[in-house]
Structures are given as C-alpha cells and as structure tokens.
Design a protein around this motif. Structure first.
Motif, mmCIF file in Angstrom:
data_model
loop_
_atom_site.group_PDB
_atom_site.id
_atom_site.type_symbol
_atom_site.label_atom_id
_atom_site.label_comp_id
_atom_site.label_asym_id
_atom_site.label_seq_id
_atom_site.Cartn_x
_atom_site.Cartn_y
_atom_site.Cartn_z
ATOM 1 N N VAL A 134 1.521 14.995 -7.970
ATOM 2 C CA VAL A 134 2.577 14.514 -8.169
ATOM 3 C C VAL A 134 2.808 13.406 -7.084
ATOM 4 O O VAL A 134 2.918 13.375 -5.642
ATOM 5 N N ASP A 135 3.151 12.130 -7.627
ATOM 6 C CA ASP A 135 3.313 11.084 -6.507
ATOM 7 C C ASP A 135 4.687 11.113 -5.976
ATOM 8 O O ASP A 135 5.638 10.663 -6.610
ATOM 9 N N MET A 136 4.802 11.650 -4.545
ATOM 10 C CA MET A 136 6.219 11.561 -4.228
ATOM 11 C C MET A 136 6.689 9.998 -3.685
ATOM 12 O O MET A 136 7.908 10.299 -3.262
ATOM 13 N N THR A 137 6.197 9.172 -3.697
ATOM 14 C CA THR A 137 6.673 7.797 -3.470
ATOM 15 C C THR A 137 7.608 7.403 -4.925
ATOM 16 O O THR A 137 8.404 6.783 -4.589
ATOM 17 N N GLN A 138 7.248 8.302 -5.792
ATOM 18 C CA GLN A 138 8.272 7.896 -7.040
ATOM 19 C C GLN A 138 9.025 9.154 -7.381
ATOM 20 O O GLN A 138 9.819 8.882 -8.430
ATOM 21 N N ALA A 139 9.329 10.171 -6.535
ATOM 22 C CA ALA A 139 10.252 11.205 -6.744
ATOM 23 C C ALA A 139 11.753 10.850 -6.496
ATOM 24 O O ALA A 139 11.878 10.203 -5.247
ATOM 25 N N LEU A 140 12.548 11.269 -7.102
ATOM 26 C CA LEU A 140 13.914 11.315 -6.511
ATOM 27 C C LEU A 140 14.289 12.297 -5.586
ATOM 28 O O LEU A 140 14.174 13.556 -5.950
ATOM 29 N N ARG A 141 14.710 11.687 -4.335
ATOM 30 C CA ARG A 141 15.044 12.856 -3.376
ATOM 31 C C ARG A 141 16.169 12.057 -2.868
ATOM 32 O O ARG A 141 16.597 11.092 -2.702
ATOM 33 N N SER A 142 17.108 13.312 -1.850
ATOM 34 C CA SER A 142 18.120 12.890 -1.027
ATOM 35 C C SER A 142 17.949 11.912 -0.075
ATOM 36 O O SER A 142 17.044 12.513 0.969
ATOM 37 N N ALA B 201 0.853 -1.205 0.093
ATOM 38 C CA ALA B 201 -0.158 0.051 0.188
ATOM 39 C C ALA B 201 0.834 1.059 -0.001
ATOM 40 O O ALA B 201 1.911 1.125 0.354
ATOM 41 N N ARG B 202 0.236 2.180 -0.812
ATOM 42 C CA ARG B 202 1.275 3.486 -0.610
ATOM 43 C C ARG B 202 0.336 4.845 -0.735
ATOM 44 O O ARG B 202 -0.846 4.866 -1.400
ATOM 45 N N VAL B 203 0.832 5.631 -0.298
ATOM 46 C CA VAL B 203 -0.064 7.249 -0.204
ATOM 47 C C VAL B 203 1.122 8.048 -0.827
ATOM 48 O O VAL B 203 2.404 8.358 -0.069
ATOM 49 N N GLY B 204 0.690 8.795 -1.917
ATOM 50 C CA GLY B 204 1.647 9.599 -2.850
ATOM 51 C C GLY B 204 1.767 11.055 -2.621
ATOM 52 O O GLY B 204 2.757 11.358 -2.737
ATOM 53 N N SER B 205 0.678 11.625 -1.888
ATOM 54 C CA SER B 205 0.810 12.790 -1.667
ATOM 55 C C SER B 205 -0.619 13.162 -0.663
ATOM 56 O O SER B 205 -1.244 12.141 -0.523
ATOM 57 N N ALA B 206 -0.544 14.368 0.006
ATOM 58 C CA ALA B 206 -1.358 14.488 0.930
ATOM 59 C C ALA B 206 -2.824 14.752 0.514
ATOM 60 O O ALA B 206 -3.808 14.285 1.280
ATOM 61 N N ASP B 207 -3.006 15.395 -0.663
ATOM 62 C CA ASP B 207 -4.237 15.770 -1.087
ATOM 63 C C ASP B 207 -4.383 15.722 -2.928
ATOM 64 O O ASP B 207 -3.681 16.706 -3.154
ATOM 65 N N TYR B 208 -4.589 14.797 -3.349
ATOM 66 C CA TYR B 208 -4.591 14.494 -4.796
ATOM 67 C C TYR B 208 -5.109 16.002 -5.559
ATOM 68 O O TYR B 208 -4.443 16.391 -6.782
#
Length: 369
Positions: A17-25, A1-8
C-alpha cells in the motif's frame, strides 16, 4: 523522490500500500495556510497579539494538545507552538469554505466524510489529504505562494503555477516556521517546518522546506489503528531533519522578504493589527464604543496650582484594542482598558475621540476651566 512504505514485500504491515497516496488526517499541518490567508486579508501580522484561552464556537470548543492555555501570545508564537484555539479563531474569521477552495484550486484533494460540509474542525485535521498533496502545498509556501502540481519524472505535461497565497503572506509563514523549535536531533533556524498529529494518535506528520527542497513525512499504520504516543514532533520530525541532513548539501536559506513585507514590533503596528479579536468572543462587544465620562458639553474644573491633575476618561462597548485621541493626538496604547487618564495642557476646549478595532468611534467635546 518518494518512499511509499517501509517494506514492499512485508504483507503483515501492508507493504504494497503506497502510503504517500493514502488519505489521512493532517492534524495541525493546515494551520500555516489558515494564518497565511489571514496575513493576505490584512487581519494579522506575525507580531499581532492573539489570545489562547477557552473559547466556544457554537457547540465546538477546541482545546490544545496538552489541555493547557498560554494566555496572550503573538501570532508568531501561536503558530510555532501550534496552539489550537487561536488557529480556529482565525479560521472562523477567514472562512472555512474560502480556505477549502483556496487549497483545492491548487489541485490538492481535500476529502470530507460523505455528506459533510467543511467545518472549523478542518483546521485541526477534520479532513483527508494525501502526503503528496500536502508536500505540494508546502512547496508552494517555499515558492512564495506559487503552487505547482507534482509530476512524475518523464511526464511531458508542464503544469502552470496555481496561486496559493500572495508572496508577502507566504513569506511571513515561512519566516515564522523557520523559528519553530527543532527536533531533538537537529539545530534550529535552518528549516521552516510544521508538525501535526491526528486525533487518536493515528497519524504523525512533519513537512518542511529550505530554499532548495521540500520534504514531507507521514508515520503511522496503514490500517489506521492508533499507536499510543505517536505524535508529529517525536516520530516524524526527526525523520524530516535526518532526510535533510542526508540530502547531500547544507540547508539553503529561504528567499529574501518580498516587497511589501512589514518588519515591526507589536506596539508599532497600526492599532487594528496590534490585537486580534475573534468573532463572537467575550470582549468583542457588538456595541460600538461610547465615552461615558466626561459627557459631551461638560465643564470640568481643573485643580488650581502647578500642573493640572489628570482627567479621567471612561469608555463602554467597542472591540479592543481601543485607540483614544485628545485633540487628534493618540494616547499611548492601553490595550482593552475602559478607564484611562490624560494630562490636559491647561484650560480650554478639548475634543476626545475613541476608536475600536472595527473602526467604530465616538467623540465628545468638553471644556476645562
């Protein structure tokens, strides 16, 4: 299960923007894999001593989050406190390219700035990674080193496990992380977890696992803007522990120690494992150890009377810790001391030997009379 953002539907906060797929440090969240590879290589044990003190690697001088240093600590403590200098010293020994290759062979995507090669800063967040990939790597730790690529429900593709670490190394890491200080809203000793904070307070992370489930949390802004005071322990860790508490069942214990795991205190480890000496560090002399006194073939007069007085032994060079043997019998460990004493049994020939952490040695034979 995943939650990608606070409010679509909230365009002001880039909700689509699905932050589970974003490149981050990843901040410090790659440190467990640095230590895991060192455990696997036989360079460290959780109870090995390691120095947290100012250290420079070429032009790179890492500092801790609070700009202080803890001195000599165990590897267990260094990882639980997320100390930067020990982690970079270990990465320098393990090899940045080896760590990068090991993580990417599990299909985790590590992305560097265009034209840059992996460097030591990778250990403190100098690389991009997705939350899904980081969570997959921690699930590999929970599976005692066997990483499985994540797949969407209903996918017909069954992936084969990829080797992340050997079972003993992965278990050591989990055993350390379950002792990390918990978030303020949780009890300790139930979840193995690690937090991370990227440079400039742009990314806050917390990833953890028990014997049943792995959860990863990222907190930040989709536009990458800094949020002063945003850090992993304060922002992401409480969400992680809350997610576990809402999962519907109490935490499940981690897997039992695999065959080959060594339970020991520092002073009972083999001498080379008692203290980690970083490459190029002060005290890690390139010169082999040498017994300066007594010289080979010397005759030493013992004081007459009851018990003979202790005999001095002076050593130069060598990488600490040093192991000294008198007629093949080791003296009690004395760390990096270069002058020590031994109590002779009486008159006669004595063979004195010193061995350093790299296995280099020197030996002399003297006559006590």
């Amino acid at each position: 299960a995943r939650v990608g953002s606070a409010d679509y539907f909230d365009e002001r906060r880039a909700g689509q923007v699905d932050m589970t797929q974003a490149l981050r440090s990843p901040g410090s969240t790659l440190k467990p894999f640095i230590y895991g590879m060192a455990f696997e290589d036989g360079l460290l044990h959780p109870e090995t001593l390691i120095d947290d003190k100012p250290l420079r690697f070429g032009n790179y001088a890492p500092e801790n989050f609070d700009l202080s240093f803890q001195g000599t600590v165990t590897v267990r403590r260094a990882l639980q406190m997320s100390l930067n200098v020990p982690a970079i010293a270990v990465l320098n020994k393990v090899g940045v390219s080896r760590l990068s290759a090991r993580l990417t062979q599990t299909v985790a995507a590590l992305v560097l700035p265009k034209g840059e090669a992996p460097g030591l800063a990778m250990g403190l967040g100098g690389v991009g990674i997705k939350l899904t990939d980081l969570t997959m790597l921690y699930a590999g730790l929970a599976r005692q080193g066997a990483a499985l690529p994540l797949r969407e429900r209903g996918s017909a593709i069954e992936a084969s496990p990829r080797r992340l670490l050997d079972p003993v190394a992965a278990w050591y890491v989990g055993n350390i992380l379950i002792g990390a200080p918990p978030a303020d809203n949780a009890m300790g000793g139930r979840i193995a977890f690690k937090t991370g904070t990227s440079y400039g307070y742009r990314d806050a992370w917390a990833v953890g696992f028990d014997g049943r489930m792995t959860i990863g949390v990222w907190v930040g802004r989709p536009d990458g803007a800094p949020v002063p005071g945003l850090y992993g322990r304060g922002a992401a860790a409480p969400i992680l522990f809350d997610a576990f508490s809402r999962s519907g069942s109490p935490p499940v214990p981690l897997a039992h120690a695999p065959k080959g795991a060594v339970f020991s205190t520092t002073n009972k480890l083999p001498p080379p494992l008692q203290r980690f000496v970083p490459d190029g560090a002060a005290g890690a002399s390139a010169e082999p150890p040498r017994i300066m006194f007594p010289p080979n073939g010397a005759r030493i007069e013992l004081a007459k009377g009851a018990a003979p007085d202790p005999v001095a032994l002076k050593i130069s060079g060598g990488a600490a810790p040093l192991t000294v043997m008198v007629n093949g019998v080791p003296l009690p460990p004395q760390g990096s001391r270069r002058t020590m004493f031994f109590a002779p049994d009486g008159p006669g020939f004595v063979r004195l030997t010193v061995m350093d952490a790299r296995g280099a040695s020197d030996s002399v034979s003297v006559r006590l009379q």
